[in-house]
Design an enzyme around this catalytic site. Structure first.
Site, PDB file in Angstrom:
ATOM      1  N   TYR A 297      20.651   5.200   4.685  1.00  0.00           N
ATOM      2  CA  TYR A 297      19.910   4.713   3.547  1.00  0.00           C
ATOM      3  C   TYR A 297      19.934   3.346   3.346  1.00  0.00           C
ATOM      4  CZ  TYR A 297      16.987   5.326  -0.679  1.00  0.00           C
ATOM      5  OH  TYR A 297      16.128   5.046  -1.463  1.00  0.00           O
ATOM      6  N   TYR A 341       9.486   1.981   2.708  1.00  0.00           N
ATOM      7  CA  TYR A 341      10.292   2.391   1.839  1.00  0.00           C
ATOM      8  C   TYR A 341       9.752   3.683   0.895  1.00  0.00           C
ATOM      9  CZ  TYR A 341      12.841   2.660  -2.723  1.00  0.00           C
ATOM     10  OH  TYR A 341      13.553   2.860  -3.885  1.00  0.00           O
TER      11      TYR A 341
END
Length: 388
Positions: A297, A341
Site C-alpha cells: 500500500y 487510488y
C-alpha cells in the site's frame, strides 16, 4: 489467541474473479454506477451471474450500501454482508471477511467492492473539513489546532523521524516513486501510463508537507474495483486459475490511532503492519524469501519503506536501498502512486493477475504474492498463491 498461533483459514477460499471500471479524474457517473460496473465485470470474469452471489463486503466511508448494490446488480437474497472500517486499512480485510464467510459455510459466493469519486467528489486528501463528534475523532483534537490537517501532514511527522533516525535524505523516498511510476508507464490502465519519472523529477517536485514532496503522495481517482471470493473447490471449476487465499490477517497496534499515533515509543515503524506480518508468515508458512511479488500500500512513499522493514525483507533503515536495487518486484501495476487510488483494491487485483500470468508487467513464474492495505491505521494483509 490467533496472535500467537497459526490460524486455519489459509487455503479454504480463493479469488475467482476481478473487475474494474476505467480509472479517471472525473467519472461522470454516480458512485453506485461505478460499484455496479465493477461488480458485474468481476462476475463476468469469474463466469458467474448476480444470481450466484449471496454475500457482499465493502468499506465504511462508502456511499453504496450492500443492499443497494445487490438491488442494482439484480442479485437475489443475501446471507452475508459486512463492512470494514479504517479507510484503506480495510482493503485486504474485505477479502478476509469474504473468505471467513465462505469457509464457515455462511455464504458461497461473496463479492468485495470499493467504488468512489475520490477526485471529482469527496477528496480524502483534502483532510478534515467537518467531523461529527466521536471518541475516535478525539485524537485529532490534539493535532488539528497545530496545523496537522491532512493525511500528508500526519505522515510527514513519521517520515521526518524516519529520516532523522537513519540519517537519510528525502531521496530515500524517491526510489519508491520511481519504481511505481516505471511500472505505471507500461500499464495502459494506469493514469500515469507513458510517464515515468527520475529521482531528479522527484527532487524537483514541490513540497506538500516536508519532508514529503508531491511525488511522494498518491493521486486521487474516480473508479471502482471488485473481487469475487468463493471456495477453492468451486473456483477450480471456473474460467481462471484460482488465486488461493493462503493467509489473511488484520492488525492494530498498541495505542493505535488513525494516522496520528505520534505518542508511540517509536515513530520509525508501523506496529499494526508488524502484527499483520507475523500472522501472515505464521499461517502460510512462508517468509520474505518466499514472495515473488510485493503489492504494498503506497498512499505515501515513506510507509512503503517501513512496511518492507516490518515484513523482514530488509533491516531497519535499509528499505530505500532495497527498493533502489530492485530486489523484489514491487507494485507492478504502478501502485496508487501510478495506476489509481482505489484504497488498495486495485493492488489485490494486480496480485491475482500476476498469479494468473496475465499482468502487463508479468513477473516470470510468479506464484506467491504479498498484498498489504492502508498504513498508519488498523490494517490488513494477504498472501495469495497459485493453486497447487
Amino acid at each position: 489467541m490467533s496472535l500467537r498461533r497459526r490460524d486455519t483459514l489459509g487455503g479454504r477460499a480463493a479469488i475467482a474473479g476481478i473487475g474494474a471500471t476505467a480509472f479517471s479524474k472525473d467519472s461522470g457517473r454516480s458512485e453506485l454506477r461505478l460499484a455496479v460496473e465493477a461488480v458485474r465485470a468481476a462476475l463476468d470474469d469469474a463466469g458467474l451471474t448476480p444470481a450466484d452471489v449471496d454475500g457482499l463486503v465493502t468499506f465504511t466511508m462508502d456511499t453504496s450500501p450492500e443492499i443497494t448494490v445487490a438491488q442494482a446488480c439484480g442479485m437475489g437474497e443475501l446471507s452475508f454482508f459486512s463492512r470494514v472500517h479504517y479507510g484503506g486499512g480495510a482493503a485486504c480485510a474485505t477479502v478476509q471477511q469474504a473468505a471467513l464467510a465462505v469457509a464457515a459455510g455462511v455464504a458461497e459466493v461473496v463479492v468485495c467492492y470499493r467504488a468512489f469519486n475520490e477526485r471529482s467528489g469527496r477528496r480524502f486528501g483534502a483532510g478534515v473539513q467537518h467531523r461529527e463528534p466521536s471518541a475516535e475523532g478525539a485524537a485529532l483534537g490534539w493535532v488539528l489546532p497545530f496545523g496537522l490537517l491532512t493525511p500528508a501532514s500526519w505522515v510527514a511527522m513519521a517520515a521526518r523521524r524516519y529520516l532523522h533516525a537513519y540519517r537519510l535524505t528525502p531521496e530515500a523516498f524517491g526510489h519508491v516513486a520511481v519504481v511505481d511510476r516505471a511500472y505505471a508507464a507500461t500499464n495502459p490502465a494506469a493514469y500515469f501510463h507513458g510517464r515515468p519519472i527520475t529521482l531528479a523529477d522527484h527532487a524537483a517536485s514541490r513540497w506538500i508537507a516536508e519532508p514529503l514532496r508531491l511525488l511522494d503522495c498518491c493521486q486521487e481517482t474516480d473508479g471502482g474495483q471488485a473481487l469475487v471470493v468463493t471456495s477453492l473447490e468451486r473456483a477450480r471449476d471456473l474460467p481462471h486459475p484460482p488465486a488461493v487465499i493462503a493467509a489473511a490477517a488484520q492488525g492494530a497496534g498498541r495505542a493505535q490511532e488513525q494516522m496520528t499515533g505520534f505518542y508511540r515509543d517509536d515513530l520509525t515503524g508501523l506496529p499494526e503492519m508488524g502484527t499483520v506480518a507475523r500472522q501472515l508468515w505464521r499461517t502460510c508458512g512462508l517468509g520474505p524469501d518466499g514472495i515473488d511479488v510485493g503489492i504494498l500500500y503506497d498512499h505515501f512513499t515513506p510507509f512503503v519503506l517501513m512496511q518492507l522493514e516490518e515484513f523482514g525483507f530488509c533491516g531497519r533503515g535499509e528499505a530505500a536501498d532495497f527498493v533502489a536495487e530492485r530486489r523484489l518486484p514491487l507494485n507492478t501495476h504502478g501502485g496508487q502512486l501510478g495506476e489509481a487510488y482505489l484504497h488498495g483494491m486495485n493492488g489485490i487485483a494486480e496480485a491475482v493477475r500476476q498469479l494468473r500470468g496475465t499482468a502487463v508487467n508479468q513477473v516470470p513464474g510468479a506464484s506467491r504474492t504479498l498484498v498489504t492495505a492502508g498504513t498508519g491505521v488498523p490494517t490488513s494483509g494477504l498472501v495469495l498463491t497459485a493453486d497447487g
